[in-house]
Scaffold this active site. Structure first.
Site, PDB file in Angstrom:
ATOM      1  N   LYS A 186       0.808  -1.226   0.000  1.00 37.52           N
ATOM      2  CA  LYS A 186       0.000   0.000   0.000  1.00 37.52           C
ATOM      3  C   LYS A 186       0.842   1.278   0.000  1.00 37.52           C
ATOM      4  CE  LYS A 186      -4.426  -1.563   1.720  1.00 37.52           C
ATOM      5  NZ  LYS A 186      -4.187  -2.983   2.022  1.00 37.52           N
ATOM      6  N   SER A 204       1.734  -9.855  -0.935  1.00 36.06           N
ATOM      7  CA  SER A 204       1.371  -8.443  -0.772  1.00 36.06           C
ATOM      8  C   SER A 204       1.713  -7.852   0.588  1.00 36.06           C
ATOM      9  CB  SER A 204      -0.123  -8.253  -1.057  1.00 36.06           C
ATOM     10  OG  SER A 204      -0.900  -9.129  -0.252  1.00 36.06           O
ATOM     11  N   GLU A 242     -10.083   7.189   3.796  1.00 39.49           N
ATOM     12  CA  GLU A 242     -10.952   6.320   4.574  1.00 39.49           C
ATOM     13  C   GLU A 242     -10.236   4.989   4.721  1.00 39.49           C
ATOM     14  OE1 GLU A 242     -11.719   6.338   1.184  1.00 39.49           O
ATOM     15  OE2 GLU A 242     -11.551   4.160   0.912  1.00 39.49           O
TER      16      GLU A 242
HETATM   17  C1  PLP Z   1      -5.038  -4.018   1.575  1.00 38.68           C
HETATM   18  C2  PLP Z   1      -4.345  -5.291   1.314  1.00 38.68           C
HETATM   19  C3  PLP Z   1      -4.720  -6.145   0.250  1.00 38.68           C
HETATM   20  C4  PLP Z   1      -5.914  -5.890  -0.623  1.00 38.68           C
HETATM   21  O1  PLP Z   1      -5.878  -4.718  -1.362  1.00 38.68           O
HETATM   22  P1  PLP Z   1      -5.623  -4.696  -2.937  1.00 38.68           P
HETATM   23  O2  PLP Z   1      -5.923  -3.306  -3.324  1.00 38.68           O
HETATM   24  O3  PLP Z   1      -6.560  -5.699  -3.558  1.00 38.68           O
HETATM   25  O4  PLP Z   1      -4.209  -5.082  -3.172  1.00 38.68           O
HETATM   26  C5  PLP Z   1      -3.967  -7.277   0.017  1.00 38.68           C
HETATM   27  N1  PLP Z   1      -2.900  -7.598   0.791  1.00 38.68           N
HETATM   28  C6  PLP Z   1      -2.528  -6.813   1.833  1.00 38.68           C
HETATM   29  C7  PLP Z   1      -1.365  -7.236   2.646  1.00 38.68           C
HETATM   30  C8  PLP Z   1      -3.232  -5.650   2.129  1.00 38.68           C
HETATM   31  O5  PLP Z   1      -2.847  -4.891   3.158  1.00 38.68           O
END
Ligand code: PLP
Length: 393
Positions: free
Chosen positions: A89, A377, A111
């Site tokens: 993010k 992610s 938000e």
């Molecule tokens: C917020 C988040 C997601 C989901 O958000 P996307 O916009 O679909 O990438 C996925 N993995 C993690 C670790 C997150 O914090």
């Protein structure tokens, strides 16, 4: 057929800007400027330097040897979990804070649902010394106390949204109301590839550093620049958009998007938007979303807070509808199993969102020579309590 955005702000039939008229000047200012600003050499220079020195990029592309042996294919993990603040993010919030500065904004609003995007936003506001207001549902504030504390430590003001279901969508309504009332000095940082045009495209471009790195990093491991598959979990779709971006038009690279099936796609408690969703408008864009027959948005459910979203970005709606990406859905239990497996096989504790992507190896067979790049992610620190309760640790 193109899988990227067109000049009108649509991916195929999805996207656009369906916003109240009062918001039009704000969104239009951004639309007219975002590409121009992003192209400026001084912007590029500052963005890349912060990604390197502050976020810690490039994130490694790690060959997961023991995981690969287990599933008899070549699995590479794109280590977004190693970024500052623990997920992808931050790539987007760094980009947007620089955009806000260039547009002369002094005040940032956002938000947040689970609090991850709120923390990433509060982080970059502290970095740049800008005022930060984060709207969060009253119920989410209670469930996500550690992230609320983080935001406060970083200097943000957290405002409780007490209307409706007191969760993400109510926080979004409050943020939009704030933006309407403060059109000149305020920038609204959206945290995924959702919202009215140009947000999905702008966020995808900021996240596209992920696939840019994959291209040159893969060459260091294999004698090819493209993987056979790229896999990512999808909440709103930003980590997937980043991992897919530079491969979108190259159909030799197969794309797999993984959604949260919660207790099961047919259980009534899931967040499998593409399978269950119908066309509609959410958050200012036309996309697929989970809704009742009379168009009320259905409350989503997933064990993973980051995938618990009733819609999906317009890029992904198009990837689904066109068949460009394969969509899979993974239940809570399958994700939790895959998350623990990564701990034991590779010594990496993944975010539960990312565990959904990891779970596809139990569902789908790959060839031994296939190169599969998976977007890891985020890291699992934030999910420790969920792991503790689930496994009675
Ligand atoms: C917020 C988040 C997601 C989901 O958000 P996307 O916009 O679909 O990438 C996925 N993995 C993690 C670790 C997150 O914090």
């Amino acid at each position: 057929m193109t899988y990227n955005i067109n000049e009108k702000g649509y991916y195929g039939e999805f996207g656009g800007a369906y916003i109240p008229e009062m918001l039009y000047p704000n969104v239009e200012e951004l639309r007219q400027n975002y590409l121009k600003v992003m192209k400026e050499p001084s912007f590029q220079k500052e963005f890349n330097l912060l990604l390197k020195d502050y976020v810690g990029r490039p994130s490694p592309l790690y060959f997961a040897k023991r995981l690969s042996e287990k599933y008899n294919t070549k699995i590479y993990l794109k280590r977004e979990d190693l970024n500052h603040t623990g997920a992808h993010k931050i790539n987007n919030t760094i980009g947007q804070i620089l955009m806000a500065q260039r547009l002369g904004k002094k005040r940032i609003i956002a938000e947040t649902g689970a609090g991850q995007h709120g923390v990433a936003t509060a982080t970059v506001c502290a970095l740049m010394g800008l005022e930060c207001i984060v709207y969060m549902g009253e119920i989410d504030i209670a469930r996500q106390a550690p992230n609320v504390a983080r935001m406060k430590m970083l200097g943000a003001t957290v405002i409780s949204a007490k209307s409706g279901s007191k969760t993400l969508k109510d926080a979004t309504n409050e943020a939009i109301r704030d933006w309407i009332n403060n059109p000149v000095d305020t920038h609204y940082i959206i945290g995924s590839v959702v919202g009215p045009h140009p947000y999905p495209d702008m966020v995808a471009r900021f996240q596209s550093v992920v696939s840019k790195e994959i291209q040159w990093q893969l060459k260091e491991h294999e004698d090819k620049t493209k993987p056979d598959y790229v896999v990512a979990c999808v909440g709103g779709g930003s980590n997937a958009a980043g991992a897919f971006y530079h491969f979108l038009e190259d159909t030799e690279v197969k794309l797999i998007a993984v959604e949260a099936a919660g207790h099961g796609v047919d259980s009534g408690e899931s967040a499998a938007t593409s399978v269950l969703g119908k066309e509609g408008i959410i958050h200012g864009s036309k996309t697929l979303l989970m809704q009742t027959n009379d168009g009320q948005i259905t409350e989503p459910y997933s064990i993973s807070a980051g995938l618990d979203y009733p819609g999906v970005g317009p890029m992904h709606a198009h990837l689904y509808k066109s068949g460009r990406a394969e969509f899979m859905s993974i239940t809570d239990d399958q994700a939790m199993t895959a998350g623990l497996e990564l701990c034991k096989l590779e010594g990496i504790i993944p975010a539960i969102e990312s565990s959904h992507a990891l779970a596809i190896f139990e569902q789908k067979k790959f060839k031994p020579e296939d190169v599969v790049v998976l977007s890891l992610s985020g890291r699992g620190d934030k999910d420790l309590n969920t792991y503790i309760n689930y496994y009675k640790l």
